[in-house]
Each structure stands twice: as structure tokens, then as C-alpha cells.
Motif scaffolding. Sequence first.
Motif, PDB file in Angstrom:
ATOM      1  N   ARG B 146       0.806  -1.215   0.000  1.00 50.70           N
ATOM      2  CA  ARG B 146       0.000   0.000   0.000  1.00 50.70           C
ATOM      3  C   ARG B 146       0.844   1.271   0.000  1.00 50.70           C
ATOM      4  NH1 ARG B 146      -0.314   2.171   5.234  1.00 50.70           N
ATOM      5  NH2 ARG B 146      -2.052   3.590   4.907  1.00 50.70           N
ATOM      6  N   VAL B 233       2.876  13.697   3.846  1.00 51.46           N
ATOM      7  CA  VAL B 233       1.828  12.885   4.481  1.00 51.46           C
ATOM      8  C   VAL B 233       2.502  11.675   5.106  1.00 51.46           C
ATOM      9  CG1 VAL B 233      -0.235  11.486   4.137  1.00 51.46           C
ATOM     10  CG2 VAL B 233       0.088  13.590   2.812  1.00 51.46           C
ATOM     11  N   ARG B 234       2.294  11.524   6.399  1.00 49.04           N
ATOM     12  CA  ARG B 234       2.914  10.382   7.082  1.00 49.04           C
ATOM     13  C   ARG B 234       1.936   9.866   8.117  1.00 49.04           C
ATOM     14  NH1 ARG B 234       7.459  14.334   9.910  1.00 49.04           N
ATOM     15  NH2 ARG B 234       6.155  16.110   9.486  1.00 49.04           N
ATOM     16  N   GLU B 235       2.243   8.700   8.653  1.00 48.59           N
ATOM     17  CA  GLU B 235       1.269   8.023   9.505  1.00 48.59           C
ATOM     18  C   GLU B 235       1.622   8.082  10.982  1.00 48.59           C
ATOM     19  OE1 GLU B 235      -0.789   4.809   6.954  1.00 48.59           O
ATOM     20  OE2 GLU B 235       1.306   4.800   6.366  1.00 48.59           O
ATOM     21  N   LEU B 243       4.408   8.871   3.154  1.00 56.78           N
ATOM     22  CA  LEU B 243       3.564   8.060   2.285  1.00 56.78           C
ATOM     23  C   LEU B 243       3.572   8.740   0.902  1.00 56.78           C
ATOM     24  CD1 LEU B 243       1.830   5.539   2.550  1.00 56.78           C
ATOM     25  CD2 LEU B 243      -0.046   6.982   3.328  1.00 56.78           C
ATOM     26  N   PHE B 310      -5.005   4.703  -3.719  1.00 56.04           N
ATOM     27  CA  PHE B 310      -5.271   5.930  -2.952  1.00 56.04           C
ATOM     28  C   PHE B 310      -4.096   6.895  -2.967  1.00 56.04           C
ATOM     29  CE2 PHE B 310      -2.848   5.748   1.040  1.00 56.04           C
ATOM     30  CZ  PHE B 310      -2.343   4.450   1.001  1.00 56.04           C
ATOM     31  N   LEU B 314      -3.908  10.930  -3.235  1.00 57.08           N
ATOM     32  CA  LEU B 314      -3.213  11.591  -2.129  1.00 57.08           C
ATOM     33  C   LEU B 314      -2.063  12.453  -2.646  1.00 57.08           C
ATOM     34  CD1 LEU B 314      -3.407  11.641   0.961  1.00 57.08           C
ATOM     35  CD2 LEU B 314      -1.776   9.747   1.010  1.00 57.08           C
ATOM     36  N   ARG B 317      -3.388  15.611  -4.032  1.00 61.78           N
ATOM     37  CA  ARG B 317      -3.833  16.556  -2.998  1.00 61.78           C
ATOM     38  C   ARG B 317      -2.666  17.180  -2.235  1.00 61.78           C
ATOM     39  NH1 ARG B 317      -9.175  13.572  -0.424  1.00 61.78           N
ATOM     40  NH2 ARG B 317     -10.213  13.159  -2.401  1.00 61.78           N
ATOM     41  N   ILE B 318      -1.622  16.403  -2.005  1.00 62.53           N
ATOM     42  CA  ILE B 318      -0.483  17.006  -1.282  1.00 62.53           C
ATOM     43  C   ILE B 318       0.214  18.023  -2.185  1.00 62.53           C
ATOM     44  CG2 ILE B 318       1.289  15.265  -1.855  1.00 62.53           C
ATOM     45  CD1 ILE B 318       0.931  16.844   1.585  1.00 62.53           C
TER      46      ILE B 318
END
Lengths: 165, 352, 753
Positions: B146, B233-235, B243, B310, B314, B317-318
Motif C-alpha cells: 500500500r 503525508v505520514r502516519e 507516504l 489511494f 493523495l 492533494r499534497i
Amino acid sequence: MSLSLSLNINGQMRAVDIDDPRITLLDLLRERLELTGAKKGCDRGQCGACTVLVDGKRINACLALAVTLDGAEITTIEGLAGEDGLHPVQAAFIHHDGFQCGFCTPGQIMSAVGLLAEGHAGDDPERVREQMSGNLCRCGAYRGITEAVLDAHRTLNATAREDAA
Amino acid sequence: MNRFDYIRPASVAEAVAAATQPGSAYLAGGTNLVDLMKGGALRPDCLVDISRLPGLDRIEWLADGGLRIGALVRNADLAHDALVQARFPAVSEALLSGASAQLRNVATLGGNLLQQTRCPYFYDTASACNRRAPGSGCDALQGENRSHAVLGWSDHCIATHPSDLCVPLVALDAVIEVQGPQGSRGIPLETLHPLPGDTPHLETMLSPGELITAVRIPAEAIAVAGHARYLKVRERTSFAFALVSAAAGLELDGGVIRKARLALGGVAARPWRARVAEAALEGGPATAEAFARAAEAALADARPSGDNAFKIELARRILIRALQEALAGTPEQRPALPASPFAPPSGARHVA
Amino acid sequence: MSLETPAPLTPYPRHGSNSGQPISRRDGELKVTGQATYAADNHPPGLLYAVTAVSSIARGRVAALDVAAAKAHPGVVEVITPANRPPLSHDPDVKLGMFGFRIEVLQDDKVRYANQPIALVLAESLEAAVEGAALLRPRYEVEPARTGLGNGDRYAPAAVGVGAPPRTAFGDLDAGFAAADQVIEAEFTTPAQFHNAMEPHAVVAQWDGDHLTLDMPNQALVMSREAYAAYFGVPGENVLIRSPFLGGGFGSKAILNGPQILAILAARHMRRPVKLVLSRAQMYGPVGHRGRTWQTLRLGVDGEGRLTAMHHHSLAATSSFEDFLEPAANASLHAYASPAILSQTEGLRLDIGTPGPMRAPGEASGSAALEVAMDEAALACGMDPLAFRLKNFAETEPGTGRPYSSNALRECYAEGAKAFGWAGRPLQPRQMRDKDGLLVGWGMGTALFPCPHFPAEARATLRADGTALVETAGVDMGQGAWTALAQIAAEALGLDPEQVEFRSGVSDLPDAGVAGGSGHTASAGLALHNAGQNVIARLAELAGADPASPLFGAGNIGVVAKGGRLHRRDDEGRSESYADILARTGQTELVGTGRMARDEEAVQAWAMYSHGAVFAEVKVDPDLGMVRATRLVGAFAAGRIINPKLVRSQYYGGMIWGVSFALQEAAIADPRTGRIMNADLAEYRIPVNADVPSLEAILVPEDDRYVNPLGVKGVGEIGITGTVGAIANAVWHATGVRVRRFPIQIEDLLGGG
């Protein structure tokens, strides 16, 4: 192969012979020099439990090969408290309950000492949190850790002002 | 970890000579190499310690206004250099959003460029990985993917390049300086990491023994300093790989974009310069519609390599967010959480 | 406690002062100076390093190992494989008591899960041992691994958790659903989670003849001592376990595991001390985890928002050779008033390491699902989530109707809501944004945890100088036992904590039971309390019988112990110091003993739980789906609080675990191989400091006269139980997206850009 290193560890010059270039600074300290304060939580630079200062900067001792550090000045948790007692960061960790099991604590404290020396966080809790994020704490003592770092920052600033006055 | 020889050459020439030998690897900060050796993904016979080579740890401003950064400059030192921060703020922000303070104190510029993918199948020596073991296959293709590539991947490898720093660097047209057995040369960073094709094990354009000695950022790139961001973007809120991420720099003339510099991270085996998107923006107005069109263009060729469709949305959008933030102006004070959408810059903007 | 319900039994009397002081940890200085000694910090002379080689397949057998290559590596002195493993006195395929799971100790060449130990390498240096293990390069005969719903084997278990029934029913479920105006049904999944205490499992084993000394982190010292003794065929008293500090446990250090036993065996075989420390990756297999669940909840509600029926079904994963099942469905049994409740658990056998208890086993996974389902039901009823919970407040224990020994849950709701600012929360989602445009959501959850007690013993010794030594083989894995237990003992002894030397963490002291189930402070605390009272009673006897004492003849009137002196109860001016009593009666010391004891009738008559309410605020980036838990307020009632400072830390820790459960942590196994692809601390994402910007824990007063003579309940696990649901509900409230798969991930929230 035997390699001779000269290391200043906690203010003491030590000649260290090592027979294996694979030995990391962390394993050197823990398994050969009886300095077990720095802890091995992941051994891969992912948790920060092994944080020590090398030439004044906080690093992960688990990813540093000892052979590369000839001549370096190393400060571990064992070398932090002075003759006049605990370092302000240590005292603040106790006061704010900035730990539970204590295993990540030497790394947290050395990281905090490094952070305060870097001087990029100031009294901003969000910056402290961000800049302490290389030190995992599974018990979840983060609130106390952040408060302790901010408290020590104030203490050290006040001391610096007194010294200047 | 296997036993290895350890040598510490005194000069670049000695280092190059030593590292040209098969089985040798350069050791600088070691934050990636030692980790890979502990996991067994890499088993070099000889480590050539370049960490003390003289002259490679300087940050110099060139006569033409450009910047030359020695390959051994530590991430933290580069990030906190006041002039670098002022002139290349996205570089500073990207650096500070990567890894942890401890790792940034050790990791070097050259090592950052050459760091390995974080694909778990590359790390896991029991898995097939064409990048690590040519011809063995790619277990990521049908595996847990993913977080894998959506641009430029092949059926032989779907890994991504994990660097934050490289993303703004490619956007700023950085060039690397290399010394090798055949002498020195310059390579645009954008071309340093080839796309995998059917040779994913050819991870860089460097020949055996070639050593990155410096990175140059051209003076023209300073023109976007007032409108530059790196967003990620990171988790986890901190201490996590991207990501997806984006660097955006704009040179504005009134409401018109004179020059756009855009790159994406976490989407491909290389830091991904979004030139089509730049072209779509340049000469036009800096509007939400234009940003959306540019993001569409940037990801036009994207396709999922697995369970990661996704990431395409993403990444769009970033990129749009990075453009919006760049348009708003580089924050005067670095955000408390570098590169984080959770630290929208408040207060003064640095408008060049 | 419900006012309608008459108290069936006499409350316990309260003794002395409330210890209640927020004193700092007594071991604080050791911990901040690096002097606290964890197992792997020990380094006896002649030490050998042991490293396990582990399987990279999940099912099959090891066909070959290159032992010669490993042995040829400089420094390697021995390789133990199933072919040459010295015998054990206990068959590891046979269970050994309640926590004695079947384990892998190289008894055969079978592979039952990835990361199972398949050999042990011994070397003169750590570096050589690690490389020796790598050089074994195993070849396998691989069988297809069972890794998920599609290929696991479902079965009907005999028990769930630790001995709980797999099916519990209260009331008439069909009638309940028939009476419902609406039925809310939802499916949830929770992932495999690993304890990941910061301290890896470790042991330093030393044999002296048939005496064994083990330095190891251990949550159940005396129980483990007996189990090791069984494995090695020596009497229990020959085994000494030293566990002065544990670097976290969370349930993973109470159960024996193969690698540690192998290291002990190797020490005997080699006649040298052996140190083994698992690598972080190796902890993803042989040392337990929180098992995966697939849960279905059905809630029936009537037109007024009352629950008419609750049905909680859980399919829980376990290994192919053991039976521990996460008792998630049981979380619905005692949470809310409902005329009919059914909880059911099925098992799913996979080729994984055996799961085990992990901080709030069952309650964490089960309440995560329940609290989200309750949120969905509240919405379906058009009610505020808090109002809905109050509507379904359990005045007595659901199912049994027993009164609560104490229950300040209403106060928790009220105080938590007030501190959080819950009032005025819009019912509908996606209504709130912050100044930067981030979506803001508020959610809540109820926290609940039972009050188990374990057998425990303690000894108290008054010394000639009037100070005391108290002893019990307790465990401090970070919860603060060294401090809180000493406070309890000091109170019972009428001394200041500084006058009490507390010895613990060693298996040759009186058994303090298991540090788990949030029951250690109550259990070991009661034993210490009783030991203290016992020695004081003996002292009073001495004084009362001594004509030279001002307390002479006080026998029937009784004495009060405080400040290191005994006072006549009817005339506190007449008193004598402990030291004087002992000196004059010629005693150098006086010893008392005590056990965990409480009124079994009360235990049957009352329902006993800690309660709490957690309120969470999250912010979500509307475009990027990133979530941050920006504010958490938990209000908890857990009886009498021995040390508020330590208890707050426990709550904070539990709440952070809740954040992690809801948003972050999950082990990801490759479905083809069963290998965990994020067996580390980088991609297995436990929270970092920046993940938890604001935490508040409110200690709601609660006087419980029935739970035990100390009035103490547990605090270690309850923090996680309400928080998971609260955060998931807040994410829904922020975004309008209801995610029922934990952890909530970015792609779950991207849709509504």
C-alpha cells in the motif's frame, strides 16, 4: 584485527582496544565498558533508547560503529550528574514523572540534554514534542517528558542568567 | 553482520581507489548502511570510512550566488544553516521532517541521496527482491504494497525512494558532484536514481568507486525562496517516512506564475520532478483551478502498483496543498512540526 | 452504588490515614542516572552470548541448517538445534498450569509460525553470535501458511481469555430484538498488535550445580520460578529470579517462552553464564501478542433510546497449537443496561505465534467495537452520545443484577464532559473546523475494567531502630509498585514511607502473585497491609503485656500506630515508640506476615469495576486524511488512589495506547508467507511524543467499602478501554466517515475530499 581507540568517556580518557569492527558504540559501552545506562530497545535507530552525546550532539549509539569514533568525546547517562547532584533534566524527569518503566529514560534524558543544547525548541511545547519524537516511550510518559524538558529549559535559562549577572 | 575490513583513507583519491574494489562500500554517517548490514540486506567485505575526509563538510556560497554543500555535511547542520533556511527554505523543512533529531545529527547529505528504499521486501532477506538480488523476483508486487510506487515502476520493482531532502533538491535543479576513478563529473540529481525498468539493482548512475563529494543548488533556485514549502503525508505526527510528499516553489509576477518548481516524494523509485505540472502552471494565474490542473497533469501517468490506488489521489492533494502553501508565502518562522499539515504556519509570511 | 439496593454486607472499616500522597517514584533517581539495572545490564564473568536463529516461514519444517558455517565463524562456540538439544524435564508441548502455554524449545524440526526459534547460537561475543545465527541459512520444506479468514481453521473453543466461557447469555435475545424499533449492526476488525515493551525479552542465566539464578524481566516471579524448576527438573527453591526493574511488560512477561528457556538450557549445557536478548524483530512471534479479531455487534434500541438487546460476536485468531483467544465479545457483558445480552466467541487457527494477554485483553478490542457501535446507535436514535449512554446506564451489573461495590461512572461522565467542554457538541458530523480549516471532531467512550485479585503474601519486619523492612516478590514494570506498595505498607505500619525499606522483585520473597489484570496494587498491597497490621498487633501485645510500658494493659482498648509510635486508642497522649518497645522487651526485630484476603461473600455479592469516561478531540485534514488526536480528557474512578501522581501516569499511558490502537499500530503479515513485514519500531507505529499533544486525567473520588479493605481498584488498563472508541467516534464526527477497521488509516478518510 585489533584496533586501538582513544575515547573520552564521561570526562575520562580511555584507551580501548577492540578486536572487531562490527562493534557498535552501544555494544562497546554496554558489553565491554560496563556502562549499561544506554539501553538497546531496537538496535536499528528507531527508538532512541541508546541516545548518548558524541562531541556534544545526541546520536543513536546503536548505529555508530565504534571504530569510527576514535578521539570522540562521549557522554552517557552515567556522566550526566555532577558532584553537586542531578542534572536539571534528571531532576525534572523525576518531578514530572517523565517515565514509568525507566527503560527509555536514559535515552530520553540524553536526548533532552542534546535538544536543550541545540536550542531550537525554546519554550514551545509543540517544538519540544517534535524534537523529542526520536525517543519512543511505550509506557506513554510523553506528557511528563515534555513538561520535564520545558521545566529544565527554564531552570537552565535561569541559571545562565544568574551566571551572567 | 558479517565481518568486514575497515579502512579510513586520508584523501578522496585514496577513498575512490579503495571503494573501486568489488565488495566495498562507503561509510559516512552509517545511519542507513549499518542498519542494512544489521538486517543482512547488505554484506560488504570492506567499509571505506569517508567520514573524516577533509573538505567535504563545508557549506559554501559560490561566486554566482549558488550553493555548494559538501557531501559530509550533516542533515542537522544543513537544516539549521541560517542562509540555507532563508534561501532554500524547503530544503531545510524537508530535512527537519525526516527521521529523528538523533539521526539528523549523524546522517550526511551524500548518504541521504544514496539511502535505500524502505520497501520491506528489500530489507527482508527471505523475500524475493530484484533490487537486492537481481533476478530473484519481486515479492512486493503481490504482497503488502500500500505504500509502494505509483509512478515509474515496473513489474520488476515497485519500490520508492524514501528521501525527504531529495524532493526539494530535484525541484531546485540540484546537481551532484562526483569523483571517480575516471575523474570528476556533475550529474543532475534528477537523473541519479534510474527508474527500475528491468534492472532495479542498478540503483544509481554512479560507477563503482564513484563518490559524491558535493551537491550544488543553482542561484536561480533562490528566486522561489519566498514561496516554497515541503509537505509530507505520514502516519505518525513525526519520525515516519512519507507516504507521499511534495515540494513546491513558485516565482510570482503579480498573480502570474513565472516559474514553478515541483517535485513529489514517496511515489517512485526516484524523487519525482513534476515537469509537466510546472509547464502547466508557468505563465498562468496562481489559482486553485490551475493548481488542480497541474496536479492532474503531474499524476496523469500514475497507476497503482498494488493496493495503493489511494496514493495517486493523495499525491494530487499534497501537491495542491503544497502549491497553496507556497502561494501563501514561505513562513517566516519554521513551523513547529516541519512539513506537517498539522502545523499550518501562523503569523508572518516571508515574502521575498 | 444504587440507592435502591440494600447493602448486603458490612463494609470494611477504614484504617489510619489515606496514604494518597503524590510522592515521586522511590526508584526515580536510579532510573534517571542509569543505575537501575535491567536484565540485560548484567554481565557475570565468563559470559557467553546466545542468539536465536528464527524461522522465516510460518509452517513446515526445517530441512537443513548450515551448522558448520556457523561454527566456523570466529567466536562461535556452539550451535544448538533440534538434533543436539539437551533434554528438558518438562515436555514443552504439554501445558504447565494456567499461564503455562505450549512453547517451542527446539523439541522438533517443525515450524509453527514465522520467527519461531529454530536454533540457538552461542559465542564469545555478541557480534559473533549474531553472525553465527545468520550463517545457518536454513532450508525449509514449506507448507502453505494459514494467515487469515480465507484459509484459517474455525473452531468452537472451550474457553476464551484465561478460562472465561466462550458463550454467555443474559435474558431473551430474540425478544429483545423483537422489541427493538431499530437494530444497529456493524462489523469491526482489529489487527494483531504486539506489546513491544521498550525492553526486549532478555535473560542472563547462571547455574551453580543444580541452583539456577535468572536475571530476567518477569511479571510473575514465584509462579515462573516453579515453571522453570519444572522445565529443568530442580526444586522451585533452587531457582532464583531477579527482576528488580522491568522495562515494560504489558502482559508479555508473565508467560514462559522458548528463547529464554533455551538460553537457560544452554547455560547448563555450556557450564557458563549465558545472556540472551531478543532483537526487536524476534519479539514478533514467540512472546505473545494481542490476537486479531473480527467482531459483529448488533444493538437493538427502542423508540426512547433504550437498549433492548446486545449481541456481540467475535472471531478471534490463535495459533495452531494453543488456545488463547482475545475475549473481545465479553466487553459487552457488563457495560450497559440491556434486558438481553449475548456474547459469543469463535476461534480461528492460524500459523502464528500464540497470542496472549496484552494490556486490557478483551476489553481493549471489544470496547473499541462496542463504543463505536454505541455511537452509531446514539446517532440512529438522534441522541447525544453521552445522553445515550446515560440513558442506558447500568444501575446494577447487567446480567447478574448485582449492586456495584461502588460506581462513580456518572460523576466520571459529568466531570469529563465538563472539563472537555462537551456540551453544545453538534450531533451531526463534519460541523466543526478550526481556524486553519482542519476538520474537528469530538467523540467519547465509556471505560470499564474489572477488579481481579490474585493470591499474594508479604512479610513485615520491625527493626530495633523503629524502622521497618517489608518484603514481597512484587513487580514494578513501570506502574510504580516500588512506591505505591511501600506507601501502603508504611501506612499499615504507622511509619513514613522513608522509614520503610521495601524489598521486592526477587523470587525468594513471599509470593506477590502476578502483576497483571490491574490487580497488583490491590493484591500485593493487601498482603503488605496485612503483614504490617500483623506485626503491629504483635508489637501491641508485647507492649500491652509489659508493665513498664505506658501501653500496659491497653489490650482490649487497642492501640493506634502512627509516627513510629503506638498510642492508646482512648488516650493518644499515652504512647511509646516502636524502638523503645522492642528494646525493653529484648527484641532485635519483630516479624509479621500477611496475605491478600478479602471477604469472599462480598466478592460474590458485589459487582466490582473501575469506571471511566474518555472524551477525545481529533483534527483531520479534510484533503489528506491525516488524523491527530489533539485533546484527550479521561475521568476515572478506581476506588481509593494510593498515589495520584503515579495513577495519572497510568491513565495517560493507557490513553496513549488507546490512541495507538485507534490510529496507529498494527502488525502487517504477508498473507502468502505469514511473515510480519513491519516487525520493527519504524513501520509498526507506536506513538511518538508529537502524537499526543494534550492529555488530561481526572481522578474522580470514589470510596469503595467492599472491593477490599484498602478500597483500592486497578488503574493499569482502564485508560485504553474508553479511548479507542472515543477517538474512532471523534474521527467520524470530524469527517462523517465511519471506519470500523482498526487502525483507522488515511485511505479510509480520503473519500470525502
